[in-house]
Design a protein around this motif. Sequence first.
Motif, short mmCIF file in Angstrom:
data_model
loop_
_atom_site.label_atom_id
_atom_site.label_comp_id
_atom_site.label_asym_id
_atom_site.label_seq_id
_atom_site.Cartn_x
_atom_site.Cartn_y
_atom_site.Cartn_z
N ALA A 1 8.79 -11.96 -3.16
CA ALA A 1 8.46 -10.68 -2.55
C ALA A 1 7.46 -10.80 -1.40
N LEU A 2 6.59 -11.81 -1.45
CA LEU A 2 5.50 -11.91 -0.46
C LEU A 2 5.61 -13.14 0.42
N GLY A 3 6.72 -13.85 0.38
CA GLY A 3 6.83 -15.09 1.15
C GLY A 3 6.56 -14.88 2.62
N GLY A 4 5.51 -15.52 3.15
CA GLY A 4 5.19 -15.43 4.57
C GLY A 4 4.56 -14.13 5.01
N MET A 5 4.21 -13.24 4.09
CA MET A 5 3.68 -11.93 4.46
C MET A 5 2.19 -12.02 4.81
N PRO A 6 1.78 -11.61 6.01
CA PRO A 6 0.35 -11.58 6.36
C PRO A 6 -0.41 -10.66 5.41
N THR A 7 -1.55 -11.14 4.89
CA THR A 7 -2.23 -10.42 3.81
C THR A 7 -3.75 -10.48 3.97
N ILE A 8 -4.39 -9.34 3.74
CA ILE A 8 -5.84 -9.29 3.60
C ILE A 8 -6.17 -9.15 2.12
N VAL A 9 -7.07 -9.98 1.61
CA VAL A 9 -7.55 -9.82 0.24
C VAL A 9 -8.94 -9.19 0.29
N ALA A 10 -9.15 -8.22 -0.60
CA ALA A 10 -10.43 -7.51 -0.61
C ALA A 10 -10.77 -7.11 -2.04
N ALA A 11 -12.06 -6.93 -2.30
CA ALA A 11 -12.50 -6.58 -3.65
C ALA A 11 -13.80 -5.80 -3.58
N THR A 12 -14.04 -5.04 -4.65
CA THR A 12 -15.30 -4.30 -4.78
C THR A 12 -15.96 -4.67 -6.10
N GLY A 13 -17.28 -4.60 -6.12
CA GLY A 13 -18.03 -4.92 -7.33
C GLY A 13 -19.42 -4.35 -7.27
N GLY A 14 -20.10 -4.36 -8.40
CA GLY A 14 -21.44 -3.80 -8.45
C GLY A 14 -22.51 -4.70 -7.87
N SER A 15 -22.19 -5.97 -7.69
CA SER A 15 -23.19 -6.94 -7.22
C SER A 15 -22.54 -7.93 -6.27
N SER A 16 -23.33 -8.44 -5.33
CA SER A 16 -22.83 -9.44 -4.40
C SER A 16 -22.51 -10.76 -5.09
N ARG A 17 -22.98 -10.93 -6.33
CA ARG A 17 -22.72 -12.18 -7.07
C ARG A 17 -21.23 -12.39 -7.33
N HIS A 18 -20.45 -11.32 -7.27
CA HIS A 18 -19.02 -11.43 -7.58
C HIS A 18 -18.16 -11.70 -6.35
N SER A 19 -18.76 -11.96 -5.21
CA SER A 19 -17.98 -12.11 -3.98
C SER A 19 -17.06 -13.32 -4.01
N LEU A 20 -17.34 -14.30 -4.85
CA LEU A 20 -16.49 -15.48 -4.92
C LEU A 20 -15.12 -15.19 -5.52
N VAL A 21 -14.93 -13.97 -6.03
CA VAL A 21 -13.61 -13.60 -6.55
C VAL A 21 -12.53 -13.73 -5.48
N LEU A 22 -12.91 -13.55 -4.23
CA LEU A 22 -11.93 -13.65 -3.14
C LEU A 22 -11.35 -15.06 -3.06
N ASP A 23 -12.21 -16.06 -3.13
CA ASP A 23 -11.77 -17.44 -2.95
C ASP A 23 -11.34 -18.11 -4.25
N HIS A 24 -11.94 -17.73 -5.37
CA HIS A 24 -11.66 -18.42 -6.63
C HIS A 24 -10.55 -17.78 -7.44
N ALA A 25 -10.20 -16.54 -7.14
CA ALA A 25 -9.16 -15.84 -7.91
C ALA A 25 -8.04 -15.30 -7.02
N MET A 26 -8.41 -14.54 -5.99
CA MET A 26 -7.38 -13.86 -5.21
C MET A 26 -6.60 -14.80 -4.30
N ARG A 27 -7.28 -15.69 -3.61
CA ARG A 27 -6.54 -16.61 -2.72
C ARG A 27 -5.57 -17.50 -3.49
N PRO A 28 -5.95 -18.08 -4.65
CA PRO A 28 -4.96 -18.86 -5.41
C PRO A 28 -3.76 -18.03 -5.85
N LEU A 29 -3.98 -16.78 -6.24
CA LEU A 29 -2.87 -15.92 -6.64
C LEU A 29 -1.88 -15.73 -5.50
N PHE A 30 -2.38 -15.39 -4.32
CA PHE A 30 -1.48 -15.13 -3.20
C PHE A 30 -0.94 -16.41 -2.57
#
Length: 216
Positions: free
Chosen positions: A107-136
């Motif tokens: 469904a997403l082969g070659g699709m340009p994508t922005i990953v984004a996330a929200t959280g209560g603390s800046s400590r969770h910002s690594l979710v972009l690189d450690h969870a979302m990028r591997p998924l996509f």
Amino acid sequence: MTRRIAVVTAGLSQPSSTRLLADRISDAVGTAVTARGAGADIDAIELRDLATDLATAMTVGGLPTPALAQARERLSSADGLIAVTPVFTGSYSGLFKMFFDAVDTDALGGMPTIVAATGGSSRHSLVLDHAMRPLFAFLRAVVVPTGVYAATEDFGGSALGGRIRRAADELAALVVAAPAGVGGFVPTATDGPRTSGLALRTTVTPFQELLRGHTG
């Protein structure tokens, strides 16, 4: 020419900071695409509205409900994707994962994508690189270099606006860019057409060949 941008947002409350961030990114992408001489059609897919459909699909043999099937088709036929999730237990939300578990692997082969996330603390910002990028990466999407994370204190700040604009420019450059080079010499972003997984096969193996494979 108009480019259609799918926005998948997994916020649970209404209103939610996740949807707020998704809307800000969508507005910036629309502006960036328009600046490049193309139109932008923003198509928001609110996963909160599909929670029951996703649970049904996961427990009834993987068959999508009509609403989920429509969402899958809208996603696979888009020119670009903005995917936004709240952070739960250091990763993307279960609802977010359920939706992308339910889409077709092509469904997403070659699709340009922005990953984004929200959280209560800046400590969770690594979710972009450690969870979302591997998924996509597994889904073979083309994730832009700039991810957008917004902690509660980031809303209203200029730094968040700068990250949003940079990510939007990167996405717009990909969705508006025209193919270049001599045909056959420039690799394409995908190894086949994107599909929602809903189409029926149009070729059927003859019954005699099936028998031959078991009796020969």
